[in-house]
Design a protein around this motif. Structure first.
Motif: not given
Length: 283
Positions: A173-175, A242-244, A279-280
């Motif tokens: 995902q891109v948050l 953020g990025l998942v 970053l998750a």
């Protein structure tokens, strides 16, 4: 009808102030970072890549101010470091540019460029691309989008660069944080001819295409609810948050050490520790 020549997220561009320091930071976070690439004098920028399968992250920095990199410099001035734009994979950039033109978005490009690449055996090759952009003013949630056709995949997806101590495998995902998630999601959905969907907690997702990562639009409050123990200092009011990342969570937790914050489904690097990017790492 979905775009035929745009097939989902290719890479996320993280704009940084000091390119080499950012690369060292991402190495400390357990990523394998490519040798530094230098773009043309016209572009005035350099990069490091962090390669996954089928996508990647790019750390991008301005080396010399030029007209071409003026939007990137303006982004840094306004927002500080963080996700400045997202690239889609283009099958054919010339045809993709005509597809978005037909939908009312005059394209910028296509533009051909290349950068030198140091291969694992020490030889110098080149990574060659053809890109096109949606109009600069069309930036849903404050994030610009463009499409990238890879003409030399073998000099970008190098096996030695795709293994990471933190277990990172690919983008999920891109948050994007925004006070108006529904409006910004609708804008992106129109630009890439996809259907937005509302998730159980009211967050709005837009699939990027195929099996690639989703865009997720949410308010800061919703982001805080999803990641309650993660400090969110440093994020813009509207922009990439953020990025998942799909990963081996145990490996990520070990690699991150005290930097990582446990969340319900993984471990998270706060934005302040990720050059403005949360970053998750999740299973």
């Amino acid at each position: 009808m979905a775009l035929k020549n745009v097939i989902g997220i290719d890479h996320a561009v993280i704009m940084v102030k000091d390119l080499d320091k950012a690369a060292e930071n991402y190495k400390r976070l357990g990523f394998t970072v490519s040798p530094r690439g230098t773009h043309s004098a016209h572009m005035g920028s350099g990069n490091y890549t962090i390669m996954f399968d089928p996508d990647y992250m790019e750390l991008l920095g301005v080396l010399t101010p030029t007209e071409h990199n003026a939007p990137a410099r303006a982004y840094l001035e306004k927002n500080g470091e963080g996700i400045e734009r997202i690239a889609f994979t283009a099958v054919d950039s010339a045809e993709g540019a005509e597809e978005i033109r037909a939908r009312g978005y005059p394209p910028i490009g296509p533009t051909d460029f290349e950068r030198p690449v140091t291969m694992p055996d020490g030889t110098i090759s080149a990574a060659k691309f053809r890109t096109f952009q949606w109009p600069t003013a069309e930036a849903p949630g404050g994030v610009r989008i463009f499409a990238c056709q890879h003409k030399t995949r073998e000099t970008v997806w190098i096996p030695e660069l795709m293994k990471h101590a933190n277990g990172a495998k690919r983008l999920k995902q891109v948050l994007i944080v925004t006070p108006e998630p529904a409006d910004d999601a609708a804008q992106l959905a129109s630009m890439i001819d996809r259907e937005a969907r509302v998730e159980p907690d009211g967050v709005i997702a837009v699939p990027s295409g195929g099996d690639r990562a989703d865009f997720v639009f949410l308010t800061r409050t919703q982001l805080g609810t999803r990641y309650p123990d993660v400090p969110l200092a440093g994020l813009p009011e509207r922009g990439g948050a953020g990025l998942v990342i799909a990963a081996d969570v145990a490996a990520a937790e070990k690699a991150l050490g005290a930097t990582g914050v446990r969340s319900a489904d993984g471990v998270v690097v706060p934005p302040a520790e990720g050059n403005g990017t949360m970053l998750a790492f999740v299973a």
